[in-house]
Design a protein around this motif. Structure first.
Motif, PDB file in Angstrom:
ATOM      1  N   MET A   1       0.952  -1.206   0.136  1.00  0.00           N
ATOM      2  CA  MET A   1      -0.021  -0.062  -0.012  1.00  0.00           C
ATOM      3  C   MET A   1       0.784   1.302   0.082  1.00  0.00           C
ATOM      4  SD  MET A   1      -2.935   1.275   0.037  1.00  0.00           S
ATOM      5  CE  MET A   1      -3.746   2.486   0.380  1.00  0.00           C
ATOM      6  N   ASP A   2       1.730   1.266   0.942  1.00  0.00           N
ATOM      7  CA  ASP A   2       2.826   2.541   1.064  1.00  0.00           C
ATOM      8  C   ASP A   2       3.449   2.719   0.001  1.00  0.00           C
ATOM      9  OD1 ASP A   2       3.617   4.790   2.456  1.00  0.00           O
ATOM     10  OD2 ASP A   2       5.403   3.723   3.048  1.00  0.00           O
ATOM     11  N   ASN A   3       4.217   1.511  -0.364  1.00  0.00           N
ATOM     12  CA  ASN A   3       4.870   1.389  -1.836  1.00  0.00           C
ATOM     13  C   ASN A   3       4.140   1.937  -2.976  1.00  0.00           C
ATOM     14  OD1 ASN A   3       7.379   0.600  -0.881  1.00  0.00           O
ATOM     15  ND2 ASN A   3       7.035  -1.423  -1.659  1.00  0.00           N
ATOM     16  N   SER A   4       2.795   1.733  -3.200  1.00  0.00           N
ATOM     17  CA  SER A   4       2.136   2.192  -4.274  1.00  0.00           C
ATOM     18  C   SER A   4       1.866   3.611  -4.211  1.00  0.00           C
ATOM     19  CB  SER A   4       1.119   1.369  -4.717  1.00  0.00           C
ATOM     20  OG  SER A   4       0.200   1.348  -3.312  1.00  0.00           O
ATOM     21  N   LEU A   5       1.770   4.042  -2.912  1.00  0.00           N
ATOM     22  CA  LEU A   5       1.499   5.630  -2.814  1.00  0.00           C
ATOM     23  C   LEU A   5       2.751   6.263  -3.263  1.00  0.00           C
ATOM     24  CD1 LEU A   5      -0.028   8.112  -1.502  1.00  0.00           C
ATOM     25  CD2 LEU A   5       0.954   7.624   0.618  1.00  0.00           C
ATOM     26  N   GLN A   6       3.949   5.851  -2.889  1.00  0.00           N
ATOM     27  CA  GLN A   6       5.255   6.429  -2.953  1.00  0.00           C
ATOM     28  C   GLN A   6       5.304   6.181  -4.608  1.00  0.00           C
ATOM     29  OE1 GLN A   6       6.901   8.061  -1.015  1.00  0.00           O
ATOM     30  NE2 GLN A   6       5.689   7.340   0.867  1.00  0.00           N
ATOM     31  N   GLU A   7       5.161   5.420  -5.207  1.00  0.00           N
ATOM     32  CA  GLU A   7       5.192   5.088  -6.654  1.00  0.00           C
ATOM     33  C   GLU A   7       4.279   6.241  -7.456  1.00  0.00           C
ATOM     34  OE1 GLU A   7       4.866   1.433  -8.592  1.00  0.00           O
ATOM     35  OE2 GLU A   7       6.099   0.617  -7.007  1.00  0.00           O
ATOM     36  N   ALA A   8       3.103   6.383  -6.858  1.00  0.00           N
ATOM     37  CA  ALA A   8       2.208   7.287  -7.655  1.00  0.00           C
ATOM     38  C   ALA A   8       2.581   8.762  -7.366  1.00  0.00           C
ATOM     39  CB  ALA A   8       0.806   6.975  -6.988  1.00  0.00           C
ATOM     40  N   LEU A   9       3.480   8.986  -6.146  1.00  0.00           N
ATOM     41  CA  LEU A   9       3.576  10.277  -5.968  1.00  0.00           C
ATOM     42  C   LEU A   9       5.020  10.802  -6.810  1.00  0.00           C
ATOM     43  CD1 LEU A   9       3.230  10.625  -2.113  1.00  0.00           C
ATOM     44  CD2 LEU A   9       2.015  11.903  -3.958  1.00  0.00           C
ATOM     45  N   LYS A  10       5.891   9.782  -7.082  1.00  0.00           N
ATOM     46  CA  LYS A  10       7.262   9.939  -7.427  1.00  0.00           C
ATOM     47  C   LYS A  10       7.178  11.120  -8.901  1.00  0.00           C
ATOM     48  CE  LYS A  10      11.642   8.499  -7.949  1.00  0.00           C
ATOM     49  NZ  LYS A  10      12.079   9.519  -9.080  1.00  0.00           N
ATOM     50  N   PRO A  11       6.367  10.684  -9.567  1.00  0.00           N
ATOM     51  CA  PRO A  11       6.468  11.608 -10.822  1.00  0.00           C
ATOM     52  C   PRO A  11       6.063  13.001 -10.483  1.00  0.00           C
ATOM     53  CG  PRO A  11       4.779  10.025 -11.310  1.00  0.00           C
ATOM     54  CD  PRO A  11       5.337   9.387  -9.973  1.00  0.00           C
ATOM     55  N   LEU A  12       4.957  13.062  -9.595  1.00  0.00           N
ATOM     56  CA  LEU A  12       4.492  14.262  -9.194  1.00  0.00           C
ATOM     57  C   LEU A  12       5.688  15.199  -8.404  1.00  0.00           C
ATOM     58  CD1 LEU A  12       0.891  13.501  -8.219  1.00  0.00           C
ATOM     59  CD2 LEU A  12       1.465  14.879 -10.474  1.00  0.00           C
ATOM     60  N   ARG A  13       6.366  14.311  -7.480  1.00  0.00           N
ATOM     61  CA  ARG A  13       7.415  15.029  -6.999  1.00  0.00           C
ATOM     62  C   ARG A  13       8.445  15.420  -7.701  1.00  0.00           C
ATOM     63  NH1 ARG A  13       6.749  12.123  -0.913  1.00  0.00           N
ATOM     64  NH2 ARG A  13       4.866  13.532  -0.366  1.00  0.00           N
ATOM     65  N   ASP A  14       8.775  14.610  -8.692  1.00  0.00           N
ATOM     66  CA  ASP A  14       9.935  14.838  -9.683  1.00  0.00           C
ATOM     67  C   ASP A  14       9.587  16.358 -10.315  1.00  0.00           C
ATOM     68  OD1 ASP A  14      11.272  12.700  -8.694  1.00  0.00           O
ATOM     69  OD2 ASP A  14      10.621  11.542 -10.399  1.00  0.00           O
ATOM     70  N   LYS A  15       8.301  16.391 -10.561  1.00  0.00           N
ATOM     71  CA  LYS A  15       7.958  17.550 -11.417  1.00  0.00           C
ATOM     72  C   LYS A  15       8.006  18.771 -10.438  1.00  0.00           C
ATOM     73  CE  LYS A  15       4.047  19.075 -14.015  1.00  0.00           C
ATOM     74  NZ  LYS A  15       2.419  18.849 -14.586  1.00  0.00           N
ATOM     75  N   ILE A  16       7.612  18.519  -9.456  1.00  0.00           N
ATOM     76  CA  ILE A  16       7.752  19.816  -8.404  1.00  0.00           C
ATOM     77  C   ILE A  16       9.281  20.093  -8.329  1.00  0.00           C
ATOM     78  CG2 ILE A  16       7.755  20.521  -5.946  1.00  0.00           C
ATOM     79  CD1 ILE A  16       4.804  19.560  -5.946  1.00  0.00           C
ATOM     80  N   ASP A  17       9.980  19.030  -8.075  1.00  0.00           N
ATOM     81  CA  ASP A  17      11.545  19.408  -8.048  1.00  0.00           C
ATOM     82  C   ASP A  17      12.120  20.382  -9.261  1.00  0.00           C
ATOM     83  OD1 ASP A  17      11.479  18.272  -5.613  1.00  0.00           O
ATOM     84  OD2 ASP A  17      12.581  16.293  -6.357  1.00  0.00           O
ATOM     85  N   GLN A  18      11.586  19.806 -10.251  1.00  0.00           N
ATOM     86  CA  GLN A  18      12.225  20.390 -11.646  1.00  0.00           C
ATOM     87  C   GLN A  18      11.665  22.039 -11.687  1.00  0.00           C
ATOM     88  OE1 GLN A  18      14.636  19.523 -13.761  1.00  0.00           O
ATOM     89  NE2 GLN A  18      14.100  21.716 -14.486  1.00  0.00           N
ATOM     90  N   ILE A  19      10.304  22.068 -11.270  1.00  0.00           N
ATOM     91  CA  ILE A  19       9.779  23.554 -11.212  1.00  0.00           C
ATOM     92  C   ILE A  19      10.710  24.189 -10.420  1.00  0.00           C
ATOM     93  CG2 ILE A  19       7.589  24.905 -10.596  1.00  0.00           C
ATOM     94  CD1 ILE A  19       5.883  22.420 -11.642  1.00  0.00           C
TER      95      ILE A  19
END
Ligand SMILES: C=C(O[C@@H]1C=C(C(=O)O)C=C[C@H]1O)C(=O)O
Length: 362
Positions: A1-19
Motif C-alpha cells: 500500500m505504502d509502496n504504491s502511494l510512493q510510486e504514484a507520488l514519485k512523478p509528481l514530486r519529480d515534477k515539483i523538484d524540476q519546477i
C-alpha cells in the motif's frame, strides 16, 4: 500500500523538484538584475533611494492582475513577491526597519509584511523612538500604527507626525487577533493581566466578562507585556500569537478582541518621496483659524476639485483655545493636477499645513 502511494507520488514530486529548479534559476536572474538596477541608480544619482515603494506596488499589482485566473492565490502572490522583492532590494542595499518592539509585536508583523523579512530589524521601546531612529538615520524606514478599527486613532502617532520631518511612503492594514497568554498556558496563579492600553481597550468586554476582578496593568507594548509574562508566572499578557511563539508562552484564549474584524492600519515612514504608482493616496495635516464656518471653507477645495476625502480626524492643538489639527487622507497623488490644485487652495487658507506624503494604496 505504502509502496504504491510512493510510486504514484514519485512523478509528481519529480515534477515539483524540476519546477523549483526553474523558479530558483529565474530568481537568481531576477536578483542579478536588481543588482544591475542598483548600479544604474547609483551611476545616475549617487544618493538615489534604493527603496522605490511605487515600483514595488506596481510590480505586485501587475502580477495579481496577471494571476486573476491563476490557481496560486492573490494573497499568495503578494506574500511571495513581498519576500522576493525584499531579497532583491537587500542585494542592492540593506534596509534597517524601526518599529515598536520587542520581537513579536503587531508592528513587527506589519513591517515584515510590507518590507519582507530580508531587512535589518530595529525594535524600539516607544513610537517616539521609532520616529527618532528614522529622523536620525539610524533606521532607513519605520512602521507605526495610526488607526484601529475598534479604538480609533493612535493619538501618540498622530502627535508625533505633527513635529516630525518623516514622510509617509506606504500603508498596511493587518487583522489584529488578540490572545491571552501566560507562562504555563493557564490562569492558575495569575494575578494580573498586562497589555498596551490600545489592546486592553479592544478586549474590554471580553475581559470584564471573563476576568472582572483581575488587576489590569498597562504596558509599553503588547510584546513587552509578553516578555514580562515570560519572566513572571503571576502575569498574563494580551498580545498576538507571534508574541506567544517568540516568548514561548502558552495560549489561554485566542481571538479575545471584542470585534471579530478588528484591524489596525500602519503607515510606513522614512525620508523618501514616492512617485505616483497609479493608485495612490495623500495624507496631510492642517489647522484652521478659530472662526465660524472655517472647517467647512477649508475642505471645500477638495469638493471643488473633485478630490475624495477618505479620512478626517481631529486632534486638539493644546493651546487651550479649542483649536484643532485635522488629519486628512485624500485619494490621488499630490502631483495629480486636481489634488495639487486642491492642496494649494487649502494651503492658502490654513493656519498650519503639512503634507505627510503621497503613497501607493494597499
Ligand atoms: C529593483 C529595484 O529596486 C528595488 C527592488 C524592487 C524589486 O525587486 O522589484 C523594486 C523597487 C525597489 O524598491 C527597482 O527600483 O526596480
Amino acid at each position: 500500500m505504502d509502496n504504491s502511494l510512493q510510486e504514484a507520488l514519485k512523478p509528481l514530486r519529480d515534477k515539483i523538484d524540476q519546477i523549483d529548479r526553474d523558479i530558483l534559476e529565474l530568481l537568481n536572474q531576477r536578483a542579478q538584475t536588481a543588482i544591475d538596477v542598483g548600479a544604474v541608480k547609483h551611476k545616475f544619482q549617487a544618493d538615489s533611494a534604493v527603496l522605490k515603494p511605487e515600483r514595488e506596488a506596481q510590480v505586485i499589482r501587475r502580477l495579481q492582475e496577471l494571476n486573476r485566473y491563476g490557481t496560486f492565490t492573490e494573497t499568495g502572490v503578494r506574500a511571495v513577491w513581498a519576500e522576493i522583492i525584499s531579497v532583491c532590494r537587500g542585494l542592492e542595499k540593506g534596509l534597517t526597519v524601526a518599529y515598536l518592539g520587542p520581537e513579536g509585536s503587531y508592528s513587527e508583523q506589519a513591517a515584515m509584511e510590507f518590507y519582507g523579512h530580508s531587512v535589518q530589524p530595529l525594535p524600539c521601546p516607544s513610537f517616539d523612538e521609532v520616529f527618532r531612529a528614522v529622523e536620525a538615520g539610524q533606521a532607513d524606514v519605520g512602521m507605526v500604527p495610526v488607526e484601529n478599527s475598534t479604538e480609533g486613532a493612535v493619538n501618540r502617532t498622530l502627535d508625533l507626525f505633527l513635529n516630525s520631518t518623516v514622510k509617509v511612503h506606504g500603508v498596511r492594514s493587518i487583522p489584529i487577533r488578540h490572545c491571552l497568554m501566560s507562562l504555563h498556558g493557564t490562569m492558575d496563579g495569575v494575578k494580573s493581566i498586562s497589555a498596551h492600553p490600545q489592546a486592553l481597550a479592544q478586549c474590554q468586554k471580553w475581559l470584564s466578562q471573563h476576568y472582572p476582578t483581575m488587576e489590569i496593568v498597562p504596558a509599553a507594548s503588547n510584546s513587552e507585556a509578553a516578555r514580562h509574562a515570560a519572566q513572571d508566572e503571576t502575569v498574563a499578557a494580551i498580545a498576538g500569537e507571534t508574541a506567544a511563539v517568540f516568548w514561548n508562552l502558552g495560549l489561554v484564549a485566542s481571538g479575545i478582541q471584542d470585534d471579530a474584524n478588528n484591524k489596525t492600519r500602519f503607515l510606513a515612514i522614512g525620508n523618501i518621496e514616492t512617485a505616483p504608482s497609479g493608485r495612490d493616496q495623500t495624507s496631510l495635516i492642517f489647522a484652521v483659524p478659530n472662526r465660524v464656518g472655517a472647517v467647512y471653507e477649508m475642505i471645500s477645495p477638495f469638493a471643488r476639485n473633485g478630490v475624495s476625502m477618505t479620512r478626517f480626524e481631529s486632534r486638539p492643538a493644546r493651546t487651550g483655545q479649542w483649536e484643532y489639527y485635522f488629519y486628512v487622507d485624500v485619494l490621488g497623488h499630490r502631483s495629480d493636477e486636481n489634488v495639487a490644485r486642491a492642496l494649494d487652495e487649502l494651503k492658502q487658507q490654513s493656519a498650519f499645513f503639512k503634507i505627510l506624503g503621497s503613497y501607493p494604496m494597499q
